[in-house]
Design a protein around this motif. Sequence first.
Motif, PDB file in Angstrom:
ATOM      1  N   LEU A 178      -9.099  -8.909   0.916  1.00 36.31           N
ATOM      2  CA  LEU A 178      -9.310  -7.563   1.640  1.00 36.31           C
ATOM      3  C   LEU A 178      -8.768  -6.374   0.706  1.00 36.31           C
ATOM      4  O   LEU A 178      -9.380  -5.463   0.561  1.00 36.31           O
ATOM      5  CB  LEU A 178      -8.628  -7.562   3.019  1.00 36.31           C
ATOM      6  CG  LEU A 178      -9.525  -7.925   4.387  1.00 36.31           C
ATOM      7  CD1 LEU A 178      -9.057  -7.662   5.536  1.00 36.31           C
ATOM      8  CD2 LEU A 178     -10.738  -6.875   4.047  1.00 36.31           C
ATOM      9  N   GLY A 179      -7.450  -6.501   0.447  1.00 36.72           N
ATOM     10  CA  GLY A 179      -6.609  -5.465  -0.535  1.00 36.72           C
ATOM     11  C   GLY A 179      -7.506  -4.967  -1.760  1.00 36.72           C
ATOM     12  O   GLY A 179      -7.807  -4.145  -2.316  1.00 36.72           O
ATOM     13  N   ALA A 190      -7.658   2.823  -8.733  1.00 35.18           N
ATOM     14  CA  ALA A 190      -6.537   1.950  -8.224  1.00 35.18           C
ATOM     15  C   ALA A 190      -6.457   0.627  -8.909  1.00 35.18           C
ATOM     16  O   ALA A 190      -7.441  -0.052  -9.465  1.00 35.18           O
ATOM     17  CB  ALA A 190      -6.821   1.566  -6.629  1.00 35.18           C
ATOM     18  N   SER A 191      -5.459   0.086  -9.599  1.00 40.48           N
ATOM     19  CA  SER A 191      -5.166  -1.107 -10.371  1.00 40.48           C
ATOM     20  C   SER A 191      -4.391  -1.832  -9.696  1.00 40.48           C
ATOM     21  O   SER A 191      -3.360  -2.020  -9.448  1.00 40.48           O
ATOM     22  CB  SER A 191      -4.632  -0.602 -11.734  1.00 40.48           C
ATOM     23  OG  SER A 191      -3.421  -0.202 -11.504  1.00 40.48           O
ATOM     24  N   ILE A 192      -4.966  -3.240  -9.492  1.00 41.00           N
ATOM     25  CA  ILE A 192      -4.504  -4.538  -8.849  1.00 41.00           C
ATOM     26  C   ILE A 192      -3.857  -5.170  -9.917  1.00 41.00           C
ATOM     27  O   ILE A 192      -4.383  -5.529 -11.131  1.00 41.00           O
ATOM     28  CB  ILE A 192      -5.497  -5.511  -8.113  1.00 41.00           C
ATOM     29  CG1 ILE A 192      -5.978  -4.507  -7.049  1.00 41.00           C
ATOM     30  CG2 ILE A 192      -4.508  -6.624  -7.699  1.00 41.00           C
ATOM     31  CD1 ILE A 192      -5.827  -5.279  -5.480  1.00 41.00           C
ATOM     32  N   SER A 193      -2.341  -5.336  -9.800  1.00 36.40           N
ATOM     33  CA  SER A 193      -1.708  -6.282 -10.806  1.00 36.40           C
ATOM     34  C   SER A 193      -1.509  -7.787 -10.236  1.00 36.40           C
ATOM     35  O   SER A 193      -1.397  -8.005  -9.043  1.00 36.40           O
ATOM     36  CB  SER A 193      -0.368  -5.682 -10.994  1.00 36.40           C
ATOM     37  OG  SER A 193       0.604  -5.667  -9.908  1.00 36.40           O
ATOM     38  N   ILE A 218      -3.054  -2.676  -1.209  1.00 37.42           N
ATOM     39  CA  ILE A 218      -3.656  -1.548  -1.541  1.00 37.42           C
ATOM     40  C   ILE A 218      -2.794  -0.286  -1.638  1.00 37.42           C
ATOM     41  O   ILE A 218      -2.938   0.269  -2.716  1.00 37.42           O
ATOM     42  CB  ILE A 218      -4.467  -1.087  -0.110  1.00 37.42           C
ATOM     43  CG1 ILE A 218      -5.511  -2.067   0.090  1.00 37.42           C
ATOM     44  CG2 ILE A 218      -5.209   0.358  -0.364  1.00 37.42           C
ATOM     45  CD1 ILE A 218      -6.334  -2.009   1.456  1.00 37.42           C
ATOM     46  N   MET A 219      -1.607  -0.373  -1.083  1.00 34.95           N
ATOM     47  CA  MET A 219      -0.609   0.699  -1.423  1.00 34.95           C
ATOM     48  C   MET A 219      -0.218   0.819  -2.835  1.00 34.95           C
ATOM     49  O   MET A 219       0.061   1.539  -3.408  1.00 34.95           O
ATOM     50  CB  MET A 219       0.692   0.913  -0.391  1.00 34.95           C
ATOM     51  CG  MET A 219      -0.035   0.961   1.011  1.00 34.95           C
ATOM     52  SD  MET A 219      -0.675   2.637   1.335  1.00 34.95           S
ATOM     53  CE  MET A 219      -1.001   2.647   2.982  1.00 34.95           C
ATOM     54  N   LEU A 231       5.296   4.003  -0.170  1.00 35.95           N
ATOM     55  CA  LEU A 231       3.968   3.311   0.614  1.00 35.95           C
ATOM     56  C   LEU A 231       4.092   2.146   0.651  1.00 35.95           C
ATOM     57  O   LEU A 231       3.916   1.509   1.727  1.00 35.95           O
ATOM     58  CB  LEU A 231       2.914   3.649  -0.564  1.00 35.95           C
ATOM     59  CG  LEU A 231       2.380   5.055  -0.675  1.00 35.95           C
ATOM     60  CD1 LEU A 231       1.065   5.044  -1.800  1.00 35.95           C
ATOM     61  CD2 LEU A 231       1.567   5.591   0.565  1.00 35.95           C
ATOM     62  N   ALA A 232       4.751   1.158  -0.217  1.00 39.51           N
ATOM     63  CA  ALA A 232       4.925  -0.212  -0.121  1.00 39.51           C
ATOM     64  C   ALA A 232       5.875  -0.680   1.193  1.00 39.51           C
ATOM     65  O   ALA A 232       5.670  -1.312   1.790  1.00 39.51           O
ATOM     66  CB  ALA A 232       5.377  -0.800  -1.389  1.00 39.51           C
ATOM     67  N   ALA A 233       6.907   0.488   1.316  1.00 42.22           N
ATOM     68  CA  ALA A 233       8.152   0.314   2.356  1.00 42.22           C
ATOM     69  C   ALA A 233       7.100   0.228   3.705  1.00 42.22           C
ATOM     70  O   ALA A 233       7.408  -0.615   4.504  1.00 42.22           O
ATOM     71  CB  ALA A 233       8.843   1.188   2.186  1.00 42.22           C
TER      72      ALA A 233
END
Lengths: 239, 408
Positions: free
Chosen positions: B351-352, B367-370, B37-38, B286-288
């Motif tokens: 979920l993400g 939001a874009s999921i890669s 998500i982040m 955010l990812a951290a």
Amino acid sequence: MIEVKNITKTYVNGDNETHALRGVSFTIDDGEFVAIMGPSGSGKSTLMHILGALDTPTSGTYHLDKHDVSTLSDDELADIRRNRIGFVFQSFNLLPRATALRNVMLPLIYAEVPEKERIKHAKAALANAGLDEDRYNHMSNQLSGGQIQRVAIARALVNNPALILADEPTGNLDSHTGDIVLGTFQRLNKEYKRTIILITHEREVAEHADRIIYIKDGVIVEDGNSHDKRIISHAKRKE
Amino acid sequence: MTTRDILHETFSALTANKVRTSLTMLGIIIGISSVIIMVAIGQGAQGSIQANIQSLGSNLIEIFPGAQRSFGYGASGGRGNAQTLTPDDATAISTQVANIADVSPEVSGRYQVTAKGTNTNTSVTGVTAAYASVHNVQVNDGNFITDADSKNLSRVAVIGPTTASDLFATGTEPVGQTITIKGMPFKVVGVTVSKGSSGFNNQDDAIYVPLQDAQLFLLGKTTYLSTLSISAVSPDVMTQVQADITSLLLQRHNISDPTAADFNVLNQASIVSAASSVTGTFTILLAAVAGISLVVGGIGIMNMMLTTVTERTREIGLRKAIGAKRHDINVQFITEAVALTVIGGAIGVLLGWGASYTVTALGILQASISMSSVLLAFGVSAAIGIVFGYYPARRASRLNPIEALRYE
């Protein structure tokens, strides 16, 4: 054939040395039914571990079917146990989450026997051990003590071992069930010529075997026919 | 042991205590889904910022006049006030610099604008026809300013949708109406397509009039420009075009020292990259944070595996007694840990994905999921299983069978 020559086992714990076995020698031929008897602390458990390839002796040699087992590594010992030895324990040690059939198949799973043959062998072993066929797919926690021990015996039989080692197999059973289990061992010995070693501290149990090796303080005190009055009286005296 | 048997054992071990298994998995699920998500939100933010900047015009280079230099000890004029850019500069650039798509000379100012009884204060830009292509301006209704409009001094105007709604009542057709800018009447000939506002600068609240009209009527007979916007033919040539323009203008303005230039050349690519680096840093942050929760989840796995090994000591002893090698036990426990993390990871990815989709669908953020972040999450969860399953599995495989069988 089992050849044990002058085996000793010493446990070192700090400065303390415990001599569990002090030079034990005997030979057991194929198809014999032998009881190894002795009071607690006599070294019979240590001897069982060495005979079962769970442990190696400090000195001396142990040959199982001409294979020298006394100097093998952990994984080589595992091979010996998988291919040549079947265990029956006092506390049964079945997997609680598996069916009777699955429990019996376990040694064959580690031996990577194909599934079809596994089921065939496991069913044959369960039949030999005398478990009713309608119990094969019961979970092991749904079985009675006697039935559990039959599954355990079937598991010991399934890999067609050179030797079946039973460590106090009746210790957790009532005397009636115990007699049935011992009868099963006798039948396997007489009908299928299985080599069976029974480890026990009870004279009544040992008397089911043909030969008794009496061990005390790490040495063999008596070794002879179980119907020999001298052996029995000796065992009685030791009790 | 065959793979199938290992999977069978793993399944039966994991289903034996479902509550514990699912709670342990929850740690990984939360970790993986928050990473996804982040990263999705971060990349979405980056994408929307870039799109915003791109909407100002593609491959845009803008030239502003610099500070007016004065002789002697006088203070210099404010940046951008200098009258240094001329329409001749624009012509020179379009004819002498390679890889240029269009050149748009512009003047701008803010004026009071009135229509029938309504009144607004907005920015008025004097433009040529090139403005539309350089700045990606599209007209919804009517036409944009033409070159003829500019040459003929025809008093026409194109207005933005916000200005249109400020000046005219809903339902009124703005095209054909007359508005008054700084006392001069202009006829509305077009309304632009909405571009959305970017911060303080609302591109929809604007009025475009022909360049010459603006210079003559609004700014007062000036011939100077307030901006020269140039679009390059591709993003790759931006640096070259920028350098060429700089040297051409230095030469035209007779300036030998580049630091004393009386104009500034701004490259859109550098604005995009500055904005991207900000959002990139933000995404990493955010990812951290999400990564930390993933590590916590991994420790949960290790904790459960250690408990399992202790609980199943006798079972391990039995397996060894009937011929399992160290390797067999090792593989069994590592597989259990990896199964936990991979299943948890799969649920976390779903979920993400769902959460990012919801955020996008609700219009909160794009939001874009890669695919790469999904694959990475999967790889990471499998790796966590191996790393955190290794120690418990090793402990299990090294148990002494005699002691393990005696364990109560």
